[in-house]
Design a protein around this motif. Structure first.
Motif, short mmCIF file in Angstrom:
data_model
loop_
_atom_site.label_atom_id
_atom_site.label_comp_id
_atom_site.label_asym_id
_atom_site.label_seq_id
_atom_site.Cartn_x
_atom_site.Cartn_y
_atom_site.Cartn_z
N GLY A 149 -5.73 -5.01 -4.05
CA GLY A 149 -4.84 -4.41 -3.04
C GLY A 149 -3.54 -5.15 -2.85
O GLY A 149 -2.93 -5.06 -1.78
N ILE A 150 -3.06 -5.85 -3.88
CA ILE A 150 -1.84 -6.66 -3.74
C ILE A 150 -0.75 -6.23 -4.72
O ILE A 150 0.26 -6.91 -4.86
CB ILE A 150 -2.15 -8.16 -3.93
N ALA A 151 -0.91 -5.06 -5.35
CA ALA A 151 0.06 -4.59 -6.35
C ALA A 151 1.21 -3.83 -5.69
O ALA A 151 1.03 -3.18 -4.66
CB ALA A 151 -0.64 -3.68 -7.36
N MET B 294 0.76 -11.73 -14.43
CA MET B 294 1.00 -10.43 -15.06
C MET B 294 1.44 -10.55 -16.51
O MET B 294 1.49 -9.55 -17.23
CB MET B 294 2.05 -9.66 -14.27
N ASP B 295 1.77 -11.74 -16.95
CA ASP B 295 2.22 -11.93 -18.33
C ASP B 295 1.09 -11.66 -19.31
O ASP B 295 -0.08 -11.93 -19.02
CB ASP B 295 2.73 -13.36 -18.54
N GLN B 296 1.47 -11.19 -20.49
CA GLN B 296 0.49 -11.05 -21.55
C GLN B 296 0.06 -12.44 -22.00
O GLN B 296 0.74 -13.42 -21.73
CB GLN B 296 1.05 -10.21 -22.69
N ILE C 119 4.57 -3.20 -12.66
CA ILE C 119 3.69 -3.55 -11.53
C ILE C 119 3.64 -5.07 -11.42
O ILE C 119 3.44 -5.76 -12.41
CB ILE C 119 2.26 -3.01 -11.74
N LEU C 120 3.81 -5.57 -10.20
CA LEU C 120 3.69 -7.00 -9.92
C LEU C 120 2.78 -7.20 -8.72
O LEU C 120 2.60 -6.28 -7.91
CB LEU C 120 5.06 -7.62 -9.62
N PRO C 121 2.24 -8.40 -8.56
CA PRO C 121 1.44 -8.69 -7.37
C PRO C 121 2.29 -9.33 -6.27
O PRO C 121 3.26 -10.03 -6.56
CB PRO C 121 0.42 -9.72 -7.87
N HIS C 122 1.92 -9.08 -5.04
CA HIS C 122 2.43 -9.91 -3.97
C HIS C 122 1.73 -11.26 -4.16
O HIS C 122 0.50 -11.29 -4.34
CB HIS C 122 2.09 -9.33 -2.60
N ALA D 194 -2.55 -4.81 -14.91
CA ALA D 194 -2.51 -4.71 -13.44
C ALA D 194 -3.82 -4.21 -12.83
O ALA D 194 -3.86 -3.84 -11.66
CB ALA D 194 -1.35 -3.84 -12.97
N SER D 195 -4.92 -4.24 -13.57
CA SER D 195 -6.19 -3.77 -13.01
C SER D 195 -6.67 -4.64 -11.85
O SER D 195 -7.18 -4.12 -10.85
CB SER D 195 -7.25 -3.68 -14.10
#
Length: 198
Positions: free
Chosen positions: A126-128, A94-96, A156-159, A119-120
């Motif tokens: 389906g993991i956000a 998720m980092d820039q 927003i982060l991912p699992h 976060a696209s």
């Protein structure tokens, strides 16, 4: 039949202490054609990258996360084995892009890291999930500035997840867990990639 049994056994051993992400894309689904950014801030299409060779996609939260750093470092140990199997390794965080470059240097990573700071991809896979205010406050108490890391205030982060996909973009293996401490061990990633490549 043997491949199916091995896949079930592998998945079973991985998920013993895991809580799977029920919204995640499944085996047999096609991956979305999302646009990500390289550490040099160049746009790339994920489907174009995976069309080159079977791919292990590892979704991680960010370079500020010690669990992510440990996972990224451990994957360095299987990169050559994956290459021998004809499989590429791509980690998506998720980092820039500028922060990803720091992570590559810190964790001594040679494989591809891509930025999904908008976060696209994590939404499409389906993991956000959205970080709640209490967790954000705890993160700040540990000097983690999620807004600075991602370059936005979406929170927003991912699992943490691993997808193995073929060159057609079809998912052959999935491990996605709601507990950010639970990561698929590098040897299991390699094992899943070998099984999926057969």
């Amino acid at each position: 039949m043997m491949k199916k049994i091995l896949s079930i056994l592998l998945l079973g051993t991985v998920l013993v202490q895991a809580e799977p992400v029920r919204t995640a894309l499944k085996v047999g689904d096609s991956i979305p054609d999302v646009t990500l950014r390289t550490v040099d801030n160049q746009e790339v299409k994920l489907r174009t990258l995976v069309a080159e060779k079977p791919t292990v996609l590892v979704f991680f939260r960010g370079g500020w996360c010690p669990f992510c750093n440990a996972q990224l470092s451990s994957l360095v140990g299987i990169e050559q084995d994956l290459n021998k199997e004809g499989v590429q390794l791509i980690a998506i965080g998720m980092d820039q892009p500028s922060k990803l470059r720091e992570t590559m240097q810190h964790d001594k990573v040679d494989y591809t890291l891509l930025s999904d700071s908008d976060a696209s991809a994590v939404k499409a896979f389906g993991i956000a999930y959205k970080v709640d205010d209490g967790t954000l406050a705890r993160m700040k108490s540990f000097n983690v500035d999620l807004d600075a890391a991602t370059g936005n205030g979406d929170h927003i982060l991912p699992h943490p997840s691993v997808f193995v996909v073929n060159t057609s973009g079809i998912i052959r293996f999935v491990h996605a867990d709601t507990n950010f401490r639970v990561r698929l061990a590098a040897p299991k990633v390699l094992e899943a990639a070998k099984l999926a490549a057969q």
